[in-house]
Write an enzyme that holds these catalytic residues in place. Sequence first.
Site, PDB file in Angstrom:
ATOM      1  N   TYR A  44     -16.336   2.813   7.367  1.00 47.91           N
ATOM      2  CA  TYR A  44     -14.863   2.798   7.388  1.00 47.91           C
ATOM      3  C   TYR A  44     -14.353   3.313   8.736  1.00 47.91           C
ATOM      4  O   TYR A  44     -13.558   2.652   9.409  1.00 47.91           O
ATOM      5  CB  TYR A  44     -14.310   3.636   6.234  1.00 47.91           C
ATOM      6  CG  TYR A  44     -12.831   3.931   6.328  1.00 47.91           C
ATOM      7  CD1 TYR A  44     -11.879   2.930   6.146  1.00 47.91           C
ATOM      8  CD2 TYR A  44     -12.368   5.221   6.611  1.00 47.91           C
ATOM      9  CE1 TYR A  44     -10.523   3.194   6.246  1.00 47.91           C
ATOM     10  CE2 TYR A  44     -11.016   5.499   6.708  1.00 47.91           C
ATOM     11  CZ  TYR A  44     -10.106   4.485   6.528  1.00 47.91           C
ATOM     12  OH  TYR A  44      -8.756   4.760   6.636  1.00 47.91           O
ATOM     13  N   GLY A  91       0.822  -1.212   0.000  1.00 38.66           N
ATOM     14  CA  GLY A  91       0.000   0.000   0.000  1.00 38.66           C
ATOM     15  C   GLY A  91       0.856   1.263   0.000  1.00 38.66           C
ATOM     16  O   GLY A  91       2.091   1.200  -0.027  1.00 38.66           O
ATOM     17  N   GLN A  92       0.199   2.391   0.020  1.00 38.76           N
ATOM     18  CA  GLN A  92       0.914   3.681  -0.038  1.00 38.76           C
ATOM     19  C   GLN A  92       1.893   3.803   1.125  1.00 38.76           C
ATOM     20  O   GLN A  92       3.080   4.063   0.945  1.00 38.76           O
ATOM     21  CB  GLN A  92      -0.066   4.846   0.091  1.00 38.76           C
ATOM     22  CG  GLN A  92      -1.127   4.917  -0.938  1.00 38.76           C
ATOM     23  CD  GLN A  92      -1.841   6.259  -0.834  1.00 38.76           C
ATOM     24  OE1 GLN A  92      -1.384   7.244  -1.385  1.00 38.76           O
ATOM     25  NE2 GLN A  92      -2.945   6.306  -0.117  1.00 38.76           N
ATOM     26  N   THR A 103      -9.333   0.486   2.848  1.00 33.21           N
ATOM     27  CA  THR A 103      -9.363   1.957   2.833  1.00 33.21           C
ATOM     28  C   THR A 103     -10.386   2.540   1.856  1.00 33.21           C
ATOM     29  O   THR A 103     -10.408   3.746   1.648  1.00 33.21           O
ATOM     30  CB  THR A 103      -7.963   2.516   2.488  1.00 33.21           C
ATOM     31  OG1 THR A 103      -7.530   1.940   1.257  1.00 33.21           O
ATOM     32  CG2 THR A 103      -6.957   2.203   3.575  1.00 33.21           C
ATOM     33  N   TRP A 159      -5.847  11.975   5.006  1.00 32.40           N
ATOM     34  CA  TRP A 159      -5.649  12.454   3.621  1.00 32.40           C
ATOM     35  C   TRP A 159      -4.293  12.014   3.054  1.00 32.40           C
ATOM     36  O   TRP A 159      -3.518  12.828   2.535  1.00 32.40           O
ATOM     37  CB  TRP A 159      -5.770  13.973   3.547  1.00 32.40           C
ATOM     38  CG  TRP A 159      -7.127  14.531   3.842  1.00 32.40           C
ATOM     39  CD1 TRP A 159      -8.089  14.029   4.660  1.00 32.40           C
ATOM     40  CD2 TRP A 159      -7.669  15.776   3.328  1.00 32.40           C
ATOM     41  NE1 TRP A 159      -9.187  14.861   4.680  1.00 32.40           N
ATOM     42  CE2 TRP A 159      -8.949  15.932   3.883  1.00 32.40           C
ATOM     43  CE3 TRP A 159      -7.180  16.762   2.475  1.00 32.40           C
ATOM     44  CZ2 TRP A 159      -9.766  17.040   3.592  1.00 32.40           C
ATOM     45  CZ3 TRP A 159      -7.982  17.852   2.198  1.00 32.40           C
ATOM     46  CH2 TRP A 159      -9.257  17.984   2.742  1.00 32.40           C
ATOM     47  N   THR A 165      -7.081   6.556  11.634  1.00 37.83           N
ATOM     48  CA  THR A 165      -7.552   7.619  10.746  1.00 37.83           C
ATOM     49  C   THR A 165      -8.353   8.702  11.453  1.00 37.83           C
ATOM     50  O   THR A 165      -8.994   8.438  12.478  1.00 37.83           O
ATOM     51  CB  THR A 165      -8.446   6.975   9.653  1.00 37.83           C
ATOM     52  OG1 THR A 165      -9.115   8.003   8.922  1.00 37.83           O
ATOM     53  CG2 THR A 165      -9.518   6.078  10.250  1.00 37.83           C
TER      54      THR A 165
END
Length: 291
Positions: free
Chosen positions: A124, A10-11, A61, A150, A100
């Site tokens: 989520y 993932g990122q 996500t 973000w 988050t």
Amino acid sequence: MKVLVTGAGGQLGRELLRTAPHAVEAVGLSAGELDITDAAAVEATIAEHRPAVVVNAAAYTAVDRAETERERAWAVNADGAGHLAEAVARHGARLAHVSTDFVFSGELGRAWSPQAPTSPVGEYGASKAAGEARVRSALGEEALIVRTAWVYAAHGHNFATTMLRLMTERERLTVVEDQIGTPTWARGLAEVLWSAVEAGLTGTHHWTDAGVASWYDFAVAIRDEGAARGLVPAGVEVAPIPGAAWPTPARRPPQGVLDKTSLREAVGVESVHWRAQLAAMLDEYRDARNR
Ligand SMILES: NC(=O)c1ccc[n+]([C@@H]2O[C@H](COP(=O)([O-])OP(=O)(O)OC[C@H]3O[C@@H](n4cnc5c(N)ncnc54)[C@H](OP(=O)(O)O)[C@@H]3O)[C@@H](O)[C@H]2O)c1
């Protein structure tokens, strides 16, 4: 120090592996290599690797899809986090878990403190809040939980890469201007997470880049910084619209600004303004394309 990174494709996972400090032996496990919803696989993996620390960058996500794929979102974000925390507790390791701003409703008029009660408005956020609870229940305050917001990177699906694509396809885009938060480059987040892991930090903290923006502000900056690097045409029009004009399956918190003070003081790192981070990410994005 051996550290397992889940969600390594993932990122954030990719940036964690890229920025791992010299003193750390980082082992990345992608979703294909370790499915955190599989409790037995989690246990076997931690028994095999015997890491000092697990950094959980794995998550479901897809905020809108979570409204219809509730079971999947909860399996990954709540149960998966729980399996990791319980296995980590059994093996005497440590866990750094990422969460988050969506655990908050976003209706407060100031930055959210890490101690504020959670109040998610969608599946989520609810599944992530449940994941935090599972982590605390297994490890108490020994767990490190870092909430962010973000997140974007030069790779993966995120607002920045989506905008860069749309700006090459369309002459005009409309972007929501009444949702406020802080764009956060996954690279900077990864570096701060490593500082926190190396310092042995525990408890619940927040981290984003510095400053605040609306999605509209972020899109305008992507256009201007992108055009300066020849990535998008300078003349693309970006027009602000209210969130009410862009209905989505999931409600989103209108204000997701997080108070970063505790993590900043604990690791002695100042966050960088989001626009400078965006510029750094776009330099990398351009260089990767020109290679
Ligand atoms: N992205 C944001 O804007 C944002 C904002 C606030 C907080 N966060 C949090 O930041 C953390 C990192 O997010 P990110 O932006 O890096 O998200 P991401 O790019 O979607 O990466 C999440 C990774 O988790 C993997 N994954 C999904 N289900 C899994 C499972 N059952 N077992 C193991 N891996 C699984 C995904 O693999 P596949 O792609 O193969 O499914 C993906 O590689 C998450 O905790 C997220 O909740 C993100």
